[in-house]
Design an enzyme around this catalytic site. Structure first.
Site, PDB file in Angstrom:
ATOM      1  CB  ALA A 180      -0.930   0.008   1.209  1.00  0.00           C
ATOM      2  CG  ASP A 181       3.689   4.272   1.929  1.00  0.00           C
ATOM      3  OD1 ASP A 181       3.861   4.920   0.876  1.00  0.00           O
ATOM      4  OD2 ASP A 181       4.064   4.685   3.041  1.00  0.00           O
TER       5      ASP A 181
END
Length: 251
Positions: A180-181
């Site tokens: 996600a990051d």
């Protein structure tokens, strides 16, 4: 099959890859390798005294290197960013134990480690409800010894290393793993090997629109490189990275 035990007033649920504990209003998941070691106190940085050292690179703070006997680990609290952090930095909305962020990340890391992907092994996850609708959470993982954040090495890695990194990211994508990051602080480097860390809100995707999320993942990584090292540096390494990424394509 899960086995339900009652030991010293603490309910313990055992599964093949995790032990579930309830302790003084807190809930814990513990990797079986650390059974009978981890307690709720481990998630309090003050408990460790001088054996807790703040992690300085990347993130929003709230992470410490800790030493437990012969084990080197990382303790990370879940903290909010952006404007909402001004209201509540550590509290999250509770919608059920299955959605608690520390538990979800613990279980995802367990799954990825079982797939032989280069990630740190989880040690334990913790959360405690602070009200009917809110909770706080933390995670402990094994420290990847001798690693350096990619952010510190962008201008020093050669083309071959960037190709290897591209191939590593492709391994995750081929397995359906969406980080996600994906940024250059969440990639660690050690002797020609690359590891991904911080899988908060990560997940294993189904095949729907896979090209879209993979492209978005790569663009997020490119933005991180530009932000840290500048546009010229990102452009210089990107060709080698992409060559490694597509050169490792499954057939």
């Amino acid at each position: 099959m899960k086995l339900l035990l009652l030991i010293s007033g603490i309910r313990e649920v055992m599964a093949e890859s995790e032990i579930c504990l309830r302790e003084n209003g807190s809930r814990l998941l513990v990797h079986p390798d650390y059974r009978d070691e981890v307690t709720g106190a481990w998630f309090n940085p003050g408990y460790w005294g001088g054996r807790a050292r703040p992690v300085s690179s990347g993130g929003r703070g709230g992470a410490w290197f800790i030493t437990a006997g012969s084990h080197e680990m990382v303790l990370r609290e879940y903290r909010r960013g952006g404007l909402i952090a001004k209201i509540s930095q550590k509290a999250y909305v509770f919608t059920g134990e299955s959605t608690v962020r520390s538990f979800a990340e613990f279980r995802l890391l367990n799954q990825l480690a079982g797939m032989a992907l280069p990630v740190p092994r989880p040690v334990a996850a913790w959360y405690r409800k602070t009200s009917l609708l809110q909770y706080q959470a933390a995670l402990i993982i094994e420290k990847l010894e001798g690693t350096t954040p990619l952010a510190e090495l962008i201008t020093s890695l050669d083309d071959g290393a960037w190709q290897l990194l591209g191939g590593t990211i492709r391994r995750f994508h081929d397995a359906g793993v969406r980080h996600a990051d994906l940024n250059c602080f969440n990639v660690l480097v050690r002797d020609g090997e690359f590891f991904l860390i911080d899988f908060d809100k990560g997940r294993i995707m189904d095949g729907t629109a896979s090209a879209r999320w993979k492209a978005s993942n790569l663009e997020r990584f490119a933005r991180s490189l530009r932000k840290v090292a500048g546009e010229a540096a990102q452009a210089r390494v990107w060709e080698s990275f992409v060559l490694g990424y597509y050169g490792s394509q499954s057939t």
